[in-house]
Design a protein around this motif. Sequence first.
Motif, PDB file in Angstrom:
ATOM      1  N   ILE A 118       0.869  -1.174   0.000  1.00 22.99           N
ATOM      2  CA  ILE A 118       0.000   0.000   0.000  1.00 22.99           C
ATOM      3  C   ILE A 118       0.904   1.221   0.000  1.00 22.99           C
ATOM      4  O   ILE A 118       1.701   1.425   0.915  1.00 22.99           O
ATOM      5  CB  ILE A 118      -0.929  -0.007   1.220  1.00 22.99           C
ATOM      6  N   ASP A 119       0.788   2.040  -1.057  1.00 15.11           N
ATOM      7  CA  ASP A 119       1.634   3.222  -1.178  1.00 15.11           C
ATOM      8  C   ASP A 119       1.073   4.402  -0.395  1.00 15.11           C
ATOM      9  O   ASP A 119       1.811   5.204   0.143  1.00 15.11           O
ATOM     10  CB  ASP A 119       1.788   3.611  -2.642  1.00 15.11           C
ATOM     11  N   TYR A 120      -0.239   4.516  -0.346  1.00 15.34           N
ATOM     12  CA  TYR A 120      -0.848   5.678   0.290  1.00 15.34           C
ATOM     13  C   TYR A 120      -2.014   5.229   1.146  1.00 15.34           C
ATOM     14  O   TYR A 120      -2.856   4.462   0.708  1.00 15.34           O
ATOM     15  CB  TYR A 120      -1.334   6.685  -0.756  1.00 15.34           C
ATOM     16  N   MET A 121      -2.062   5.706   2.361  1.00 22.10           N
ATOM     17  CA  MET A 121      -3.156   5.398   3.265  1.00 22.10           C
ATOM     18  C   MET A 121      -3.805   6.717   3.659  1.00 22.10           C
ATOM     19  O   MET A 121      -3.167   7.559   4.302  1.00 22.10           O
ATOM     20  CB  MET A 121      -2.600   4.682   4.500  1.00 22.10           C
ATOM     21  N   PRO A 122      -5.055   6.964   3.239  1.00 22.18           N
ATOM     22  CA  PRO A 122      -5.684   8.247   3.559  1.00 22.18           C
ATOM     23  C   PRO A 122      -5.926   8.363   5.066  1.00 22.18           C
ATOM     24  O   PRO A 122      -6.133   7.363   5.742  1.00 22.18           O
ATOM     25  CB  PRO A 122      -7.007   8.204   2.789  1.00 22.18           C
ATOM     26  N   PRO A 123      -5.856   9.573   5.577  1.00 20.63           N
ATOM     27  CA  PRO A 123      -6.079   9.738   7.020  1.00 20.63           C
ATOM     28  C   PRO A 123      -7.523   9.423   7.376  1.00 20.63           C
ATOM     29  O   PRO A 123      -8.454   9.690   6.624  1.00 20.63           O
ATOM     30  CB  PRO A 123      -5.757  11.214   7.261  1.00 20.63           C
ATOM     31  N   LYS A 124      -7.697   8.824   8.549  1.00 22.36           N
ATOM     32  CA  LYS A 124      -9.044   8.473   9.001  1.00 22.36           C
ATOM     33  C   LYS A 124      -9.710   9.710   9.583  1.00 22.36           C
ATOM     34  O   LYS A 124      -9.111  10.442  10.372  1.00 22.36           O
ATOM     35  CB  LYS A 124      -8.963   7.382  10.066  1.00 22.36           C
ATOM     36  N   PRO A 125     -10.966   9.951   9.210  1.00 29.97           N
ATOM     37  CA  PRO A 125     -11.670  11.099   9.800  1.00 29.97           C
ATOM     38  C   PRO A 125     -11.996  10.801  11.263  1.00 29.97           C
ATOM     39  O   PRO A 125     -12.304   9.678  11.633  1.00 29.97           O
ATOM     40  CB  PRO A 125     -12.934  11.225   8.950  1.00 29.97           C
ATOM     41  N   ASP A 126     -11.880  11.837  12.088  1.00 28.86           N
ATOM     42  CA  ASP A 126     -12.191  11.665  13.505  1.00 28.86           C
ATOM     43  C   ASP A 126     -13.693  11.491  13.672  1.00 28.86           C
ATOM     44  O   ASP A 126     -14.494  12.291  13.191  1.00 28.86           O
ATOM     45  CB  ASP A 126     -11.704  12.872  14.311  1.00 28.86           C
ATOM     46  N   GLN A 127     -14.079  10.467  14.392  1.00 29.95           N
ATOM     47  CA  GLN A 127     -15.495  10.165  14.588  1.00 29.95           C
ATOM     48  C   GLN A 127     -16.113  11.081  15.655  1.00 29.95           C
ATOM     49  O   GLN A 127     -17.286  11.347  15.634  1.00 29.95           O
ATOM     50  CB  GLN A 127     -15.660   8.701  15.012  1.00 29.95           C
ATOM     51  N   GLY A 128     -15.319  11.551  16.600  1.00 25.61           N
ATOM     52  CA  GLY A 128     -15.842  12.338  17.704  1.00 25.61           C
ATOM     53  C   GLY A 128     -16.097  13.791  17.346  1.00 25.61           C
ATOM     54  O   GLY A 128     -16.832  14.486  18.037  1.00 25.61           O
ATOM     55  N   LYS A 129     -15.517  14.294  16.305  1.00 27.12           N
ATOM     56  CA  LYS A 129     -15.681  15.707  15.957  1.00 27.12           C
ATOM     57  C   LYS A 129     -17.042  15.950  15.315  1.00 27.12           C
ATOM     58  O   LYS A 129     -17.523  15.152  14.523  1.00 27.12           O
ATOM     59  CB  LYS A 129     -14.589  16.160  15.001  1.00 27.12           C
ATOM     60  N   THR A 130     -17.625  17.062  15.644  1.00 22.18           N
ATOM     61  CA  THR A 130     -18.899  17.440  15.028  1.00 22.18           C
ATOM     62  C   THR A 130     -18.612  18.406  13.890  1.00 22.18           C
ATOM     63  O   THR A 130     -17.538  18.987  13.802  1.00 22.18           O
ATOM     64  CB  THR A 130     -19.835  18.103  16.057  1.00 22.18           C
ATOM     65  N   ASP A 131     -19.598  18.599  13.043  1.00 22.91           N
ATOM     66  CA  ASP A 131     -19.449  19.513  11.922  1.00 22.91           C
ATOM     67  C   ASP A 131     -19.370  20.943  12.443  1.00 22.91           C
ATOM     68  O   ASP A 131     -20.180  21.365  13.262  1.00 22.91           O
ATOM     69  CB  ASP A 131     -20.632  19.341  10.969  1.00 22.91           C
ATOM     70  N   LYS A 132     -18.408  21.702  11.976  1.00 22.74           N
ATOM     71  CA  LYS A 132     -18.223  23.068  12.449  1.00 22.74           C
ATOM     72  C   LYS A 132     -19.265  24.025  11.881  1.00 22.74           C
ATOM     73  O   LYS A 132     -19.425  25.127  12.375  1.00 22.74           O
ATOM     74  CB  LYS A 132     -16.826  23.551  12.080  1.00 22.74           C
ATOM     75  N   LEU A 133     -19.959  23.596  10.832  1.00 24.87           N
ATOM     76  CA  LEU A 133     -20.925  24.486  10.213  1.00 24.87           C
ATOM     77  C   LEU A 133     -22.267  24.471  10.933  1.00 24.87           C
ATOM     78  O   LEU A 133     -23.094  25.346  10.726  1.00 24.87           O
ATOM     79  CB  LEU A 133     -21.120  24.094   8.739  1.00 24.87           C
ATOM     80  N   GLY A 134     -22.538  23.482  11.717  1.00 25.33           N
ATOM     81  CA  GLY A 134     -23.798  23.400  12.419  1.00 25.33           C
ATOM     82  C   GLY A 134     -24.822  22.611  11.627  1.00 25.33           C
ATOM     83  O   GLY A 134     -24.525  21.950  10.648  1.00 25.33           O
ATOM     84  N   ASP A 135     -26.070  22.681  12.091  1.00 31.66           N
ATOM     85  CA  ASP A 135     -27.148  21.942  11.434  1.00 31.66           C
ATOM     86  C   ASP A 135     -27.691  22.749  10.269  1.00 31.66           C
ATOM     87  O   ASP A 135     -27.798  23.977  10.322  1.00 31.66           O
ATOM     88  CB  ASP A 135     -28.279  21.661  12.427  1.00 31.66           C
ATOM     89  N   PHE A 136     -28.075  22.037   9.224  1.00 34.50           N
ATOM     90  CA  PHE A 136     -28.664  22.680   8.068  1.00 34.50           C
ATOM     91  C   PHE A 136     -30.179  22.624   8.211  1.00 34.50           C
ATOM     92  O   PHE A 136     -30.755  21.564   8.445  1.00 34.50           O
ATOM     93  CB  PHE A 136     -28.230  21.984   6.779  1.00 34.50           C
ATOM     94  N   VAL A 137     -30.826  23.755   8.062  1.00 32.36           N
ATOM     95  CA  VAL A 137     -32.275  23.828   8.220  1.00 32.36           C
ATOM     96  C   VAL A 137     -32.871  24.244   6.890  1.00 32.36           C
ATOM     97  O   VAL A 137     -32.499  25.263   6.321  1.00 32.36           O
ATOM     98  CB  VAL A 137     -32.660  24.847   9.318  1.00 32.36           C
ATOM     99  N   ASP A 138     -33.822  23.434   6.379  1.00 37.27           N
ATOM    100  CA  ASP A 138     -34.516  23.802   5.150  1.00 37.27           C
ATOM    101  C   ASP A 138     -35.437  24.981   5.454  1.00 37.27           C
ATOM    102  O   ASP A 138     -36.024  25.094   6.539  1.00 37.27           O
ATOM    103  CB  ASP A 138     -35.344  22.624   4.642  1.00 37.27           C
ATOM    104  N   TYR A 139     -35.583  25.833   4.490  1.00 41.47           N
ATOM    105  CA  TYR A 139     -36.483  26.965   4.676  1.00 41.47           C
ATOM    106  C   TYR A 139     -37.171  27.257   3.356  1.00 41.47           C
ATOM    107  O   TYR A 139     -36.714  26.873   2.289  1.00 41.47           O
ATOM    108  CB  TYR A 139     -35.744  28.207   5.190  1.00 41.47           C
ATOM    109  N   GLU A 140     -38.266  27.950   3.464  1.00 39.02           N
ATOM    110  CA  GLU A 140     -38.978  28.418   2.275  1.00 39.02           C
ATOM    111  C   GLU A 140     -39.001  29.933   2.315  1.00 39.02           C
ATOM    112  O   GLU A 140     -39.205  30.528   3.363  1.00 39.02           O
ATOM    113  CB  GLU A 140     -40.414  27.895   2.273  1.00 39.02           C
ATOM    114  N   GLU A 141     -38.791  30.512   1.144  1.00 39.08           N
ATOM    115  CA  GLU A 141     -38.814  31.962   1.083  1.00 39.08           C
ATOM    116  C   GLU A 141     -40.249  32.426   0.955  1.00 39.08           C
ATOM    117  O   GLU A 141     -40.990  31.965   0.103  1.00 39.08           O
ATOM    118  CB  GLU A 141     -37.995  32.423  -0.119  1.00 39.08           C
ATOM    119  N   VAL A 142     -40.640  33.311   1.819  1.00 33.55           N
ATOM    120  CA  VAL A 142     -42.016  33.830   1.828  1.00 33.55           C
ATOM    121  C   VAL A 142     -42.005  35.168   1.101  1.00 33.55           C
ATOM    122  O   VAL A 142     -41.238  36.064   1.447  1.00 33.55           O
ATOM    123  CB  VAL A 142     -42.538  34.000   3.260  1.00 33.55           C
ATOM    124  N   LYS A 143     -42.925  35.300   0.127  1.00 33.35           N
ATOM    125  CA  LYS A 143     -42.984  36.555  -0.629  1.00 33.35           C
ATOM    126  C   LYS A 143     -44.219  37.328  -0.278  1.00 33.35           C
ATOM    127  O   LYS A 143     -45.236  36.910   0.055  1.00 33.35           O
ATOM    128  CB  LYS A 143     -42.960  36.284  -2.128  1.00 33.35           C
TER     129      LYS A 143
END
Length: 82
Positions: A57-82
């Motif tokens: 194996i020439d290259y082993m990709p780094p494993k993503p940390d399972q304990g870390k949460t997404d820094k962007l937060g939760d995505f909330v769907d919305y509807e634009e009201v006109k």
Amino acid sequence: MPLIKFIFIAILVLWVIRILIRLLLPMLFNNLASKMQQQASGQPQQPKRKPEGSISIDYMPPKPDQGKTDKLGDFVDYEEVK
């Protein structure tokens, strides 16, 4: 008069550069060619033979940390009201 002096100096400089290029470029190419010949005359580089069935194996990709949460937060769907 300054224009004639400038033209004369420019022509003289270009002429000197042309002569230097004619002298130096062949020496550089000869040096490069001799280095390539020395490298080619050395031992040919062959890939190492591995026994059949072995795995490398020439290259082993780094494993993503399972304990870390997404820094962007939760995505909330919305509807634009006109």
